[in-house]
Design a protein around this motif. Structure first.
Motif, PDB file in Angstrom:
ATOM      1  N   LEU A  30       2.407  15.001   2.147  1.00  0.00           N
ATOM      2  CA  LEU A  30       2.431  13.670   2.737  1.00  0.00           C
ATOM      3  C   LEU A  30       3.877  13.245   2.890  1.00  0.00           C
ATOM      4  CD1 LEU A  30      -0.410  11.961   0.678  1.00  0.00           C
ATOM      5  CD2 LEU A  30      -0.526  12.794   3.024  1.00  0.00           C
ATOM      6  N   ALA A  31       4.305  13.061   4.115  1.00  0.00           N
ATOM      7  CA  ALA A  31       5.689  12.688   4.407  1.00  0.00           C
ATOM      8  C   ALA A  31       5.734  11.220   4.823  1.00  0.00           C
ATOM      9  CB  ALA A  31       6.242  13.569   5.515  1.00  0.00           C
ATOM     10  N   ALA A  32       6.669  10.473   4.262  1.00  0.00           N
ATOM     11  CA  ALA A  32       6.805   9.055   4.588  1.00  0.00           C
ATOM     12  C   ALA A  32       7.718   8.869   5.785  1.00  0.00           C
ATOM     13  CB  ALA A  32       7.358   8.301   3.386  1.00  0.00           C
ATOM     14  N   ASP A  33       7.418   7.830   6.572  1.00  0.00           N
ATOM     15  CA  ASP A  33       8.268   7.536   7.723  1.00  0.00           C
ATOM     16  C   ASP A  33       9.431   6.623   7.357  1.00  0.00           C
ATOM     17  OD1 ASP A  33       6.849   5.228   7.328  1.00  0.00           O
ATOM     18  OD2 ASP A  33       6.183   5.002   9.402  1.00  0.00           O
ATOM     19  N   ASN A  34       9.459   6.146   6.137  1.00  0.00           N
ATOM     20  CA  ASN A  34      10.594   5.350   5.667  1.00  0.00           C
ATOM     21  C   ASN A  34      10.788   5.600   4.169  1.00  0.00           C
ATOM     22  OD1 ASN A  34       8.334   4.051   4.738  1.00  0.00           O
ATOM     23  ND2 ASN A  34       8.893   2.033   5.443  1.00  0.00           N
ATOM     24  N   LYS A  35      11.988   5.370   3.686  1.00  0.00           N
ATOM     25  CA  LYS A  35      12.268   5.574   2.264  1.00  0.00           C
ATOM     26  C   LYS A  35      11.801   4.370   1.466  1.00  0.00           C
ATOM     27  CE  LYS A  35      15.946   8.840   2.002  1.00  0.00           C
ATOM     28  NZ  LYS A  35      17.168   9.170   1.299  1.00  0.00           N
ATOM     29  N   TRP A  36      11.202   4.617   0.317  1.00  0.00           N
ATOM     30  CA  TRP A  36      10.788   3.514  -0.543  1.00  0.00           C
ATOM     31  C   TRP A  36      11.448   3.603  -1.916  1.00  0.00           C
ATOM     32  CZ3 TRP A  36       7.155   4.396  -4.670  1.00  0.00           C
ATOM     33  CH2 TRP A  36       6.681   5.703  -4.738  1.00  0.00           C
ATOM     34  N   ARG A  37      12.184   4.676  -2.128  1.00  0.00           N
ATOM     35  CA  ARG A  37      12.981   4.825  -3.350  1.00  0.00           C
ATOM     36  C   ARG A  37      14.296   5.492  -2.992  1.00  0.00           C
ATOM     37  NH1 ARG A  37       8.818   6.989  -7.962  1.00  0.00           N
ATOM     38  NH2 ARG A  37       7.594   5.102  -8.074  1.00  0.00           N
ATOM     39  N   LYS A  38      15.278   5.331  -3.862  1.00  0.00           N
ATOM     40  CA  LYS A  38      16.571   5.972  -3.617  1.00  0.00           C
ATOM     41  C   LYS A  38      16.505   7.475  -3.853  1.00  0.00           C
ATOM     42  CE  LYS A  38      19.199   1.857  -4.651  1.00  0.00           C
ATOM     43  NZ  LYS A  38      20.166   1.197  -5.485  1.00  0.00           N
ATOM     44  N   ASN A  39      15.675   7.908  -4.792  1.00  0.00           N
ATOM     45  CA  ASN A  39      15.537   9.328  -5.092  1.00  0.00           C
ATOM     46  C   ASN A  39      14.329   9.900  -4.368  1.00  0.00           C
ATOM     47  OD1 ASN A  39      17.663   9.130  -6.902  1.00  0.00           O
ATOM     48  ND2 ASN A  39      16.327   8.605  -8.595  1.00  0.00           N
ATOM     49  N   ASN A  40      14.421  11.148  -3.974  1.00  0.00           N
ATOM     50  CA  ASN A  40      13.285  11.823  -3.346  1.00  0.00           C
ATOM     51  C   ASN A  40      12.349  12.333  -4.425  1.00  0.00           C
ATOM     52  OD1 ASN A  40      14.359  11.424  -0.821  1.00  0.00           O
ATOM     53  ND2 ASN A  40      15.464  13.356  -0.829  1.00  0.00           N
ATOM     54  N   ASN A  41      11.061  12.132  -4.219  1.00  0.00           N
ATOM     55  CA  ASN A  41      10.047  12.610  -5.149  1.00  0.00           C
ATOM     56  C   ASN A  41       9.036  13.441  -4.396  1.00  0.00           C
ATOM     57  OD1 ASN A  41      10.937  11.178  -7.495  1.00  0.00           O
ATOM     58  ND2 ASN A  41      10.184   9.323  -6.538  1.00  0.00           N
ATOM     59  N   GLU A  42       8.448  14.378  -5.097  1.00  0.00           N
ATOM     60  CA  GLU A  42       7.363  15.164  -4.542  1.00  0.00           C
ATOM     61  C   GLU A  42       6.214  15.139  -5.526  1.00  0.00           C
ATOM     62  OE1 GLU A  42       8.312  19.019  -3.042  1.00  0.00           O
ATOM     63  OE2 GLU A  42      10.239  18.350  -2.310  1.00  0.00           O
ATOM     64  N   LEU A  43       5.016  15.002  -4.998  1.00  0.00           N
ATOM     65  CA  LEU A  43       3.803  14.996  -5.798  1.00  0.00           C
ATOM     66  C   LEU A  43       3.044  16.267  -5.487  1.00  0.00           C
ATOM     67  CD1 LEU A  43       1.673  13.533  -7.587  1.00  0.00           C
ATOM     68  CD2 LEU A  43       0.789  12.550  -5.459  1.00  0.00           C
ATOM     69  N   ALA A  44       2.670  17.004  -6.504  1.00  0.00           N
ATOM     70  CA  ALA A  44       1.929  18.245  -6.307  1.00  0.00           C
ATOM     71  C   ALA A  44       0.709  18.246  -7.208  1.00  0.00           C
ATOM     72  CB  ALA A  44       2.814  19.451  -6.630  1.00  0.00           C
ATOM     73  N   ALA A  45      -0.363  18.830  -6.717  1.00  0.00           N
ATOM     74  CA  ALA A  45      -1.579  18.973  -7.510  1.00  0.00           C
ATOM     75  C   ALA A  45      -1.886  20.454  -7.653  1.00  0.00           C
ATOM     76  CB  ALA A  45      -2.737  18.258  -6.825  1.00  0.00           C
ATOM     77  N   THR A  82       0.831  -1.196   0.000  1.00  0.00           N
ATOM     78  CA  THR A  82       0.000   0.000   0.000  1.00  0.00           C
ATOM     79  C   THR A  82       0.867   1.248   0.000  1.00  0.00           C
ATOM     80  OG1 THR A  82      -1.622  -1.191   1.317  1.00  0.00           O
ATOM     81  CG2 THR A  82      -1.874   1.177   1.186  1.00  0.00           C
ATOM     82  N   GLN A  83       0.689   2.086  -0.993  1.00  0.00           N
ATOM     83  CA  GLN A  83       1.412   3.350  -1.044  1.00  0.00           C
ATOM     84  C   GLN A  83       0.624   4.464  -0.356  1.00  0.00           C
ATOM     85  OE1 GLN A  83       4.543   3.693  -2.139  1.00  0.00           O
ATOM     86  NE2 GLN A  83       4.502   1.494  -2.422  1.00  0.00           N
ATOM     87  N   PHE A  84      -0.704   4.451  -0.496  1.00  0.00           N
ATOM     88  CA  PHE A  84      -1.560   5.471   0.107  1.00  0.00           C
ATOM     89  C   PHE A  84      -2.722   4.801   0.813  1.00  0.00           C
ATOM     90  CE2 PHE A  84       0.359   7.568  -3.579  1.00  0.00           C
ATOM     91  CZ  PHE A  84       0.900   8.681  -2.981  1.00  0.00           C
ATOM     92  N   SER A  85      -3.064   5.290   1.998  1.00  0.00           N
ATOM     93  CA  SER A  85      -4.223   4.784   2.724  1.00  0.00           C
ATOM     94  C   SER A  85      -5.483   5.464   2.188  1.00  0.00           C
ATOM     95  CB  SER A  85      -4.080   5.056   4.219  1.00  0.00           C
ATOM     96  OG  SER A  85      -4.194   6.449   4.472  1.00  0.00           O
ATOM     97  N   ASP A  86      -6.643   4.983   2.634  1.00  0.00           N
ATOM     98  CA  ASP A  86      -7.899   5.626   2.242  1.00  0.00           C
ATOM     99  C   ASP A  86      -7.937   7.076   2.699  1.00  0.00           C
ATOM    100  OD1 ASP A  86      -8.836   3.325   1.040  1.00  0.00           O
ATOM    101  OD2 ASP A  86      -9.945   2.656   2.817  1.00  0.00           O
ATOM    102  N   LEU A  87      -7.428   7.336   3.905  1.00  0.00           N
ATOM    103  CA  LEU A  87      -7.392   8.717   4.403  1.00  0.00           C
ATOM    104  C   LEU A  87      -6.475   9.582   3.543  1.00  0.00           C
ATOM    105  CD1 LEU A  87      -8.079  10.936   6.416  1.00  0.00           C
ATOM    106  CD2 LEU A  87      -6.263  10.050   7.886  1.00  0.00           C
ATOM    107  N   ASP A  88      -5.330   9.031   3.138  1.00  0.00           N
ATOM    108  CA  ASP A  88      -4.421   9.787   2.260  1.00  0.00           C
ATOM    109  C   ASP A  88      -5.146  10.208   0.990  1.00  0.00           C
ATOM    110  OD1 ASP A  88      -2.366   9.358   4.085  1.00  0.00           O
ATOM    111  OD2 ASP A  88      -1.525   7.661   2.970  1.00  0.00           O
ATOM    112  N   TRP A  89      -5.852   9.264   0.359  1.00  0.00           N
ATOM    113  CA  TRP A  89      -6.561   9.573  -0.886  1.00  0.00           C
ATOM    114  C   TRP A  89      -7.648  10.614  -0.673  1.00  0.00           C
ATOM    115  CZ3 TRP A  89      -4.458   9.111  -5.232  1.00  0.00           C
ATOM    116  CH2 TRP A  89      -3.626   8.035  -5.536  1.00  0.00           C
ATOM    117  N   ARG A  90      -8.380  10.522   0.445  1.00  0.00           N
ATOM    118  CA  ARG A  90      -9.418  11.522   0.724  1.00  0.00           C
ATOM    119  C   ARG A  90      -8.798  12.911   0.884  1.00  0.00           C
ATOM    120  NH1 ARG A  90     -11.637   8.333   5.207  1.00  0.00           N
ATOM    121  NH2 ARG A  90     -12.258   6.457   4.131  1.00  0.00           N
ATOM    122  N   LEU A  91      -7.674  12.978   1.599  1.00  0.00           N
ATOM    123  CA  LEU A  91      -7.011  14.271   1.767  1.00  0.00           C
ATOM    124  C   LEU A  91      -6.489  14.804   0.439  1.00  0.00           C
ATOM    125  CD1 LEU A  91      -5.074  13.613   5.084  1.00  0.00           C
ATOM    126  CD2 LEU A  91      -6.976  15.202   4.756  1.00  0.00           C
TER     127      LEU A  91
END
Length: 65
Positions: free
Chosen positions: A31-46, A12-21
């Motif tokens: 949305l900040a992750a508590d652990n790294k899941w990729r070597k590169n940092n990414n940011e998602l913007a809408a 799971t990358q996003f919870s139901d609450l994450d998607w609602r927000l």
């Protein structure tokens, strides 16, 4: 701006609450992750491209910059 931490795992990358927000938050959301899941940092913007308000245009510009 709202900052929310989330736990990332392999299933799971996003919870139901994450998607609602992401979909319905009226303020900028980070949305900040508590652990790294990729070597590169990414940011998602809408951005709201459908609005013609000057304040929305300025916010869109700030987000993309």
């Amino acid at each position: 701006m709202a900052i929310k931490t989330r736990h990332i795992d392999e299933e799971t990358q996003f919870s139901d609450l994450d998607w609602r927000l992401i979909r319905f938050s009226p303020i900028p959301l980070y949305l900040a992750a508590d652990n790294k899941w990729r070597k590169n940092n990414n940011e998602l913007a809408a951005v709201d491209l459908g609005s013609e308000k000057a304040s929305k245009y300025e916010l869109n510009q700030a987000i993309t910059n």
